[in-house]
Design an enzyme around this catalytic site. Structure first.
Site, short mmCIF file in Angstrom:
data_model
loop_
_atom_site.label_atom_id
_atom_site.label_comp_id
_atom_site.label_asym_id
_atom_site.label_seq_id
_atom_site.Cartn_x
_atom_site.Cartn_y
_atom_site.Cartn_z
N SER A 155 0.25 -1.11 0.42
CA SER A 155 0.06 -0.19 0.18
C SER A 155 0.89 1.12 -0.17
O SER A 155 1.39 1.83 -1.07
CB SER A 155 -1.29 -0.28 1.31
OG SER A 155 -2.15 1.10 1.07
N GLU A 167 -8.25 -0.40 -5.57
CA GLU A 167 -7.89 -1.15 -5.66
C GLU A 167 -7.74 -0.89 -6.81
O GLU A 167 -6.90 -0.81 -7.56
CB GLU A 167 -8.36 -2.54 -4.90
CG GLU A 167 -6.70 -3.97 -5.15
CD GLU A 167 -5.27 -4.04 -4.61
OE1 GLU A 167 -4.55 -4.78 -5.13
OE2 GLU A 167 -5.09 -2.92 -4.06
N VAL A 184 -5.65 2.01 -7.92
CA VAL A 184 -4.27 1.68 -7.34
C VAL A 184 -4.12 0.83 -8.71
O VAL A 184 -3.38 0.97 -9.25
CB VAL A 184 -4.07 1.11 -6.64
CG1 VAL A 184 -2.86 0.71 -5.77
CG2 VAL A 184 -4.75 1.93 -5.28
N LYS A 226 -0.33 2.70 -15.69
CA LYS A 226 0.35 4.14 -15.63
C LYS A 226 2.08 3.88 -15.72
O LYS A 226 2.18 4.37 -17.01
CB LYS A 226 0.08 5.24 -15.68
CG LYS A 226 -1.85 5.83 -15.89
CD LYS A 226 -1.96 6.66 -15.35
CE LYS A 226 -3.46 6.86 -15.53
NZ LYS A 226 -4.41 8.25 -15.23
#
Length: 139
Positions: A10, A114, A117, A123
């Protein structure tokens, strides 16, 4: 110490990449698990604030200051991808897809985060490859 690895989950996942970017002699390997890899961009500061608030009432601005503070850019793996490529840091990036499982249950904030993310990880992978990176594993 030299030649170590750093891995984080995380928020610690983006921190692991940043540590390797700025301390390449100490960290030759870096792993990121389900981390937002463009925290200073777009909805990043707001989503981090949401997650930190949900985790105990914390504020994102207490971490790196207001969203226009240079500390946000300094701690953004997407903006430091060139350093990771130039350092030839070996990296491993993993991210789930936001679909519920036996482990995560049906937690709506977790599913949303999630999924968001995952987009940032894709990207980051594109930016890494465009910068000439060749020392990474993507899951």
């Amino acid at each position: 110490p030299t030649g170590s690895g750093v891995v984080g989950l995380s928020m610690a996942g983006s921190s692991a990449l940043i540590l390797a970017a700025y301390h390449p002699d100490q960290f030759v390997y870096s792993g990121s698990l389900s981390a937002l890899l463009d925290p200073s961009q777009g909805m990043g500061p707001s989503l981090i604030g949401l997650a930190m608030g949900d985790a105990g009432g914390y504020k994102a601005s207490d971490m790196w200051g207001p969203k226009d503070d240079p500390a946000w850019a300094r701690n953004d793996p997407m903006l430091q991808v060139g350093k990771l490529v130039a350092n030839n840091t070996r990296i491993w990036v993993y991210c789930g897809n936001g679909k519920p499982s036996d482990l995560g249950g049906d937690n709506l904030p977790a599913k949303f985060l999630e999924g968001f993310v995952r987009t940032s990880n894709m990207k980051f992978q594109a930016a890494y490859n465009a910068a000439g990176g060749h020392n990474a594993v993507w899951n």
